[in-house]
Design an enzyme around this catalytic site. Structure first.
Site, PDB file in Angstrom:
ATOM      1  N   ASP A 161       0.843  -1.198   0.000  1.00 46.62           N
ATOM      2  CA  ASP A 161       0.000   0.000   0.000  1.00 46.62           C
ATOM      3  C   ASP A 161       0.878   1.249   0.000  1.00 46.62           C
ATOM      4  OD1 ASP A 161      -1.959   1.882   0.187  1.00 46.62           O
ATOM      5  OD2 ASP A 161      -2.514   1.438   2.276  1.00 46.62           O
ATOM      6  N   LYS A 204       1.415   7.951   0.241  1.00 48.27           N
ATOM      7  CA  LYS A 204       1.825   8.060   1.642  1.00 48.27           C
ATOM      8  C   LYS A 204       3.192   8.731   1.704  1.00 48.27           C
ATOM      9  CE  LYS A 204      -0.355   3.800   3.375  1.00 48.27           C
ATOM     10  NZ  LYS A 204      -1.339   4.359   4.313  1.00 48.27           N
ATOM     11  N   ASP A 247      -5.751   6.337  -0.894  1.00 44.14           N
ATOM     12  CA  ASP A 247      -5.152   5.582   0.208  1.00 44.14           C
ATOM     13  C   ASP A 247      -6.225   4.874   1.050  1.00 44.14           C
ATOM     14  OD1 ASP A 247      -3.121   4.552   1.731  1.00 44.14           O
ATOM     15  OD2 ASP A 247      -2.713   6.408   2.846  1.00 44.14           O
ATOM     16  N   ARG A 265     -11.155  -0.590   1.795  1.00 47.11           N
ATOM     17  CA  ARG A 265     -12.622  -0.695   1.772  1.00 47.11           C
ATOM     18  C   ARG A 265     -13.150  -0.946   0.369  1.00 47.11           C
ATOM     19  NH1 ARG A 265     -13.022   5.084   4.570  1.00 47.11           N
ATOM     20  NH2 ARG A 265     -11.043   4.288   5.368  1.00 47.11           N
TER      21      ARG A 265
HETATM   22  N1  BES Z   1      -3.318   0.275   5.118  1.00 53.39           N
HETATM   23  C1  BES Z   1      -3.726   1.520   5.651  1.00 53.39           C
HETATM   24  C2  BES Z   1      -4.030   1.474   7.147  1.00 53.39           C
HETATM   25  C3  BES Z   1      -2.894   1.138   8.061  1.00 53.39           C
HETATM   26  C4  BES Z   1      -2.252   2.140   8.768  1.00 53.39           C
HETATM   27  C5  BES Z   1      -2.497  -0.170   8.290  1.00 53.39           C
HETATM   28  C6  BES Z   1      -1.232   1.822   9.639  1.00 53.39           C
HETATM   29  C7  BES Z   1      -1.464  -0.480   9.153  1.00 53.39           C
HETATM   30  C8  BES Z   1      -0.836   0.533   9.838  1.00 53.39           C
HETATM   31  C9  BES Z   1      -4.985   1.997   4.937  1.00 53.39           C
HETATM   32  O1  BES Z   1      -5.116   1.582   3.617  1.00 53.39           O
HETATM   33  C10 BES Z   1      -4.997   3.473   4.930  1.00 53.39           C
HETATM   34  O2  BES Z   1      -4.122   4.042   4.336  1.00 53.39           O
HETATM   35  N2  BES Z   1      -5.975   4.074   5.569  1.00 53.39           N
HETATM   36  C11 BES Z   1      -6.102   5.492   5.637  1.00 53.39           C
HETATM   37  C12 BES Z   1      -7.546   5.840   5.368  1.00 53.39           C
HETATM   38  C13 BES Z   1      -7.795   7.305   5.188  1.00 53.39           C
HETATM   39  C14 BES Z   1      -7.131   7.806   3.926  1.00 53.39           C
HETATM   40  C15 BES Z   1      -9.280   7.551   5.133  1.00 53.39           C
HETATM   41  C16 BES Z   1      -5.687   5.920   7.040  1.00 53.39           C
HETATM   42  O3  BES Z   1      -5.974   5.201   8.005  1.00 53.39           O
HETATM   43  O4  BES Z   1      -5.029   6.941   7.149  1.00 53.39           O
HETATM   44 ZN    ZN Z   2      -4.183  -0.122   3.095  1.00 49.98          ZN
HETATM   45 MN    MN Z   3      -4.126   2.850   2.258  1.00 50.02          MN
END
Ligand code: BES
Ligand code: ZN
Ligand code: MN
Length: 512
Positions: A279, A286, A356, A360
């Site tokens: 990711d 990121k 990101d 979902r």
């Molecule tokens: N894979 C990440 C979530 C994550 C964060 C997993 C830290 C393990 C450790 C997920 O895909 C993500 O990036 N989520 C975002 C969502 C937001 C953009 C609404 C997040 O949590 O910042």
């Molecule tokens: Zn993710």
């Molecule tokens: Mn993500």
């Protein structure tokens, strides 16, 4: 893979490289735990005072190595702390034994054989010790010691290998309950360790196609039907969520279906796993500091895969279908842009405001697909949100559900198997934050309660009337701190023990 046997040998007669005993924290200093009587005798009854002199207190996770006296057949005695002495008429709880056995096994990395003489009162104790020891005896060394002779750790070039052989003392090898406990522990921990390997495998080697190939091979080995939807099949089927996330990558996405069936099954359980093999965040990239460990973003899919294989190996009388939603989230000229609208497998349209928030999207498609078979329950597992890590920390996963009783059951099951979790709500007022002027829903909502917002998004893709729970394992899936108990650095295998116990409960007819 570390071998484990139940042995009838006495602690003083078994030949091994080390003998593991338990030491508890008594009111007046360390106390040798049951199971080590013969060992203490070889020390003329002075093992506790020897340990105290060496600074041991019996605190949980503490490891003290002592040269063995001549009466023993092992050169070293390793005392592992068990924490407080149990109350009168009580025994050490399973998680205490599991962690102690894990800490001992870790401290014996590089050794060949160890005998474990920890307190065993019942088959459940032997099971916990076996689980802890086999989970502690784990190392991910596939990418180390690349020079010639890499696998030969004796010459000092290669990595130290995990403890190779474990003899469990104090168990009854001919007793059915003990035998079953050992067999269950072996099958379960082999699958957990395999899931850890998958999580730890770098993303240049583990991508949707290679993950699918691993699943296909394991399916063949264990009599599980495996069906792989490649990018063409996904396009034909209209899986806009999975395709939308995967389209920026050179490595095309996959949806993998694993079907384990049992002739006497009365219930159907569906498990859905987030399998983002890397990711990067996509176009909503990121920043550095947030992407180095994102190979772990397929931990949910690894957990589902492991749970289905474990259910098959244990021959559980329940049908378990695993769905692995696999994609690599990358930025490129072909990647989904913030502002794009995807048409999901369900037909619903999603405005992608942040690429990101990709988990979902792949899960939405997989949840709709899983719902078509009308299972008795669906559980999805995902490293879904940083917000859940903010809320619960690094060791606890969040449980959301459309059914309060089911959420409670999962929480209790997790507690029973020694996995930290906490029930979280799905407050309906957070739904409007995902209203989109362009599409049916946006993939982002309010920042506050972000883990719950993600849960509400997923809920929209669960079939009408189907019991569903969502486990957000973003915190515990990948351990960045120092190893403790049976938890190594890197992939942990979070949620697998909970899923397998849930399948066992479902098979036994204990749920719904
Ligand atoms: N894979 C990440 C979530 C994550 C964060 C997993 C830290 C393990 C450790 C997920 O895909 C993500 O990036 N989520 C975002 C969502 C937001 C953009 C609404 C997040 O949590 O910042
Ligand atoms: Zn993710
Ligand atoms: Mn993500």
């Amino acid at each position: 893979m570390t071998a484990l046997t139940l042995s009838t040998a006495g602690a003083a007669t078994l030949r091994a490289d080390a003998l593991v005993v338990g030491v508890a924290k008594g009111a007046k200093g360390p106390v040798v735990a049951p199971g080590a009587e013969a060992v203490d005798k070889a020390f003329d009854g002075k093992l506790a005072s020897v340990l105290e002199t060496l600074g041991a207190t019996g605190a949980e996770g503490e490891v003290t190595k002592v040269p063995a006296p001549s009466g023993l057949k092992t050169p070293v005695v390793l005392a592992v702390g068990l924490g407080a002495v149990p109350e009168k008429d009580e025994t050490y709880d399973a998680e205490t034994l599991r962690r102690a056995a894990g800490a001992a096994a870790r401290a014996l990395t590089g050794s060949k054989k160890a005998a474990f003489a920890l307190p065993v009162e019942a088959a459940e104790d032997a099971e916990a010790i076996a689980e802890g020891a086999l989970l502690g005896a784990y190392a991910f060394t596939a990418y180390q010691g690349g020079e010639k002779d890499a696998k030969n750790s004796k010459n000092g070039n290669g990595p130290k290998l995990p403890l190779a052989e474990i003899a469990l003392l104090g168990a009854k090898p001919r007793d059915k309950a003990y035998k079953a406990a050992a067999e269950r522990a072996i099958a379960l921990t082999e699958e957990i360790n395999r899931a850890r390997d998958l999580v730890n495998t770098p993303p240049n080697d583990l991508y949707p196609e290679s993950f699918a190939a691993v699943a296909t091979a394991a399916g063949k080995e264990h009599g599980i039907k495996v069906q792989v939807f490649d990018e063409k099949a996904l396009a034909k089927g209209g899986f806009g969520g999975i395709l939308g996330v995967g389209q920026g990558s050179q490595n095309p996405p996959r949806l993998v279906k694993l079907s384990y069936t049992h002739s006497k099954a009365a219930k159907n359980l569906a498990l859905v796993g987030k399998g983002i093999t890397y990711d990067s965040g996509g176009i909503s990239l990121k920043p550095a500091g947030h992407n180095e460990t994102m190979k772990c973003d397929m931990s949910g899919a690894a957990a589902v895969f492991a749970a289905v294989v474990a259910a098959a190996r244990l021959g559980l009388a329940v049908n378990v279908t695993g769905w692995l939603a696999l994609a690599e989230n990358m930025p490129s000229g072909s990647a989904t842009r913030p502002g794009d609208v995807l048409r999901m497998y369900s037909g619903k349209t999603v405005e992608v405001l942040n690429t990101d928030a990709e988990g979902r999207l792949v899960l939405g498609d997989a949840l709709t697909k899983a719902s078509e078979e009308n299972p008795d329950a669906i559980v999805d597992v995902a490293t879904l949100t940083g917000a859940m890590v903010m809320a619960l920390g690094n060791r606890t996963f969040g449980i959301m559900s459309n059914d309060d009783a089911f959420r409670t059951s999962i929480h209790e099951i997790a507690e029973e198997v020694g996995e930290q979790s906490w029930p979280m709500p799905l407050p309906s007022e957070l739904r409007k934050g995902m209203d989109s002027p362009t599409a049916d829903i946006a993939n982002m909502g309010e920042r506050m309660g972000g883990g719950l917002v993600a849960g509400l998004f997923l809920q929209e893709f669960v079939g009408e009337g189907i019991t569903w729970a969502h486990l957000d394992i973003a915190g515990p899936a990948f351990h960045e701190g120092a190893p403790y108990g049976y938890t190594p650095k890197g992939g942990t295998g979070s949620a697998i023990r909970t899923l397998v116990k849930l399948a066992e409960r479902t098979a036994a007819g204990d749920l719904g």
